[in-house]
Design a protein around this motif. Sequence first.
Motif, short mmCIF file in Angstrom:
data_model
loop_
_atom_site.label_atom_id
_atom_site.label_comp_id
_atom_site.label_asym_id
_atom_site.label_seq_id
_atom_site.Cartn_x
_atom_site.Cartn_y
_atom_site.Cartn_z
N ILE A 115 0.84 -1.21 0.00
CA ILE A 115 0.00 0.00 0.00
C ILE A 115 0.87 1.25 0.00
N LEU A 116 1.86 1.29 0.91
CA LEU A 116 2.71 2.47 1.00
C LEU A 116 3.53 2.67 -0.27
N GLY A 117 4.06 1.58 -0.82
CA GLY A 117 4.84 1.69 -2.05
C GLY A 117 4.00 2.17 -3.22
N PHE A 118 2.78 1.66 -3.31
CA PHE A 118 1.90 2.08 -4.40
C PHE A 118 1.52 3.55 -4.26
N LEU A 119 1.26 4.00 -3.05
CA LEU A 119 0.90 5.41 -2.83
C LEU A 119 2.05 6.33 -3.21
N LEU A 120 3.28 5.97 -2.84
CA LEU A 120 4.43 6.78 -3.20
C LEU A 120 4.57 6.91 -4.70
N SER A 121 4.35 5.81 -5.42
CA SER A 121 4.50 5.83 -6.87
C SER A 121 3.34 6.55 -7.54
N TRP A 122 2.13 6.30 -7.07
CA TRP A 122 0.93 6.87 -7.70
C TRP A 122 0.90 8.39 -7.58
N ASN A 123 1.36 8.92 -6.46
CA ASN A 123 1.26 10.35 -6.20
C ASN A 123 2.47 11.15 -6.69
N ASP A 124 3.46 10.49 -7.26
CA ASP A 124 4.67 11.22 -7.66
C ASP A 124 4.38 12.21 -8.78
N PHE A 125 4.96 13.38 -8.65
CA PHE A 125 4.86 14.41 -9.69
C PHE A 125 6.22 14.83 -10.22
N LEU A 126 7.22 14.92 -9.34
CA LEU A 126 8.52 15.46 -9.72
C LEU A 126 9.22 14.61 -10.77
N PHE A 127 9.29 13.29 -10.56
CA PHE A 127 9.97 12.43 -11.51
C PHE A 127 9.25 12.41 -12.86
N ALA A 128 7.92 12.37 -12.82
CA ALA A 128 7.16 12.39 -14.07
C ALA A 128 7.39 13.69 -14.82
N LEU A 129 7.42 14.80 -14.11
CA LEU A 129 7.67 16.10 -14.74
C LEU A 129 9.07 16.17 -15.35
N SER A 130 10.03 15.50 -14.73
CA SER A 130 11.43 15.59 -15.16
C SER A 130 11.76 14.65 -16.31
N PHE A 131 11.14 13.47 -16.36
CA PHE A 131 11.56 12.45 -17.31
C PHE A 131 10.55 12.17 -18.43
N ILE A 132 9.34 12.68 -18.32
CA ILE A 132 8.31 12.45 -19.34
C ILE A 132 8.21 13.69 -20.23
N GLN A 133 8.17 13.46 -21.54
CA GLN A 133 8.25 14.57 -22.48
C GLN A 133 7.09 14.65 -23.45
N THR A 134 6.26 13.62 -23.54
CA THR A 134 5.13 13.64 -24.47
C THR A 134 3.84 13.35 -23.70
N PRO A 135 2.71 13.92 -24.14
CA PRO A 135 1.44 13.74 -23.41
C PRO A 135 0.99 12.30 -23.31
N ASN A 136 1.31 11.45 -24.29
CA ASN A 136 0.83 10.08 -24.25
C ASN A 136 1.52 9.25 -23.17
N MET A 137 2.60 9.79 -22.56
CA MET A 137 3.28 9.10 -21.46
C MET A 137 2.99 9.74 -20.11
N ASP A 138 2.10 10.73 -20.08
CA ASP A 138 1.79 11.41 -18.82
C ASP A 138 1.21 10.45 -17.79
N THR A 139 1.59 10.66 -16.54
CA THR A 139 0.92 9.99 -15.42
C THR A 139 -0.21 10.89 -14.92
N VAL A 140 -0.98 10.41 -13.96
CA VAL A 140 -2.14 11.15 -13.50
C VAL A 140 -1.78 12.53 -12.93
N PRO A 141 -0.81 12.64 -12.00
CA PRO A 141 -0.50 13.98 -11.48
C PRO A 141 -0.04 14.95 -12.57
N LEU A 142 0.73 14.46 -13.53
CA LEU A 142 1.21 15.33 -14.60
C LEU A 142 0.07 15.73 -15.52
N ALA A 143 -0.86 14.82 -15.78
CA ALA A 143 -2.00 15.15 -16.63
C ALA A 143 -2.90 16.17 -15.98
#
Length: 275
Positions: free
Chosen positions: A199-227
């Motif tokens: 549960i804790l590991g999934f929450l940490l991954s699901w809620n991440d914004f910083l890594f997604a903002l830094s390493f994702i460059q196209t909208p089709n790869m966006d995660t939920v926080p970035l979208a």
Amino acid sequence: MKSRLGRTGFNALVAIIILYSLFPFYWVFKSSLESSFALNRQTSSIWPTQWTFVHYEAIFAVENFLRPLLNSMFVAGMATLLSVVLGSMAAYGLSRMPIKGKVPILGFILLVSFFPQIAMVGPLFLVFRHLHWLNTYQSLIIPYLILSLPITTWILTAFFSQIPADIEEAAMVDGATITQTITRVFAPIAMPGIFTAAILGFLLSWNDFLFALSFIQTPNMDTVPLALVNFRNAYYVHYGQIYAGVVIASLPIALIVLFLQKRIESGLTAGSVKG
């Protein structure tokens, strides 16, 4: 009489805490059902003045919110699975083997989990760019594993240490192999701790914004926080769509926690040992 008053006061305090905790989510849910005109007013009511599902329709029809949901489910699920498997093996060794300096090792593992994310972005970006991993799933799974694996190992080590080794020894005396002992005897008893770490590991991954903002460059790869952040343009912020996206993104977490909570309770009962 005093006990009744004390019980009533305790129940009232619990009710206040629950309402206080749930009110922000209720406000987001209420706002997601209001029209854009109502959201832009200076005053807001506690109850939606006009119910509408236009924001929910827009995030799927216009913003294609299903793709970020699937992306987040995949990267968070893979990171959680890897952290639980690797963390379980590390925790089993730390809890069962006579290792010198076990306490400093566990302290170092816990310290790693508090390492600032922003300090890891630069080095990871250079490594992923060299490996041509930017804008890929592994560019998120590996950083999420860095976040979740230390806390998973620490939690499972503490939980496994509370399980008597006599259970495994008795199983091996009865003829069970090491693999059978771990999978059929130890693992069912350890499920409460494993589900808690998951549960804790999934929450940490699901809620991440910083890594997604830094390493994702196209909208089709966006995660939920970035979208959710991208529900805006140069002239207007679509608050209704953001509220609707937050509600939908919160549902998988709520369902997973409720499901795993039942498994944890049953696991605690199954894992009890008679003296």
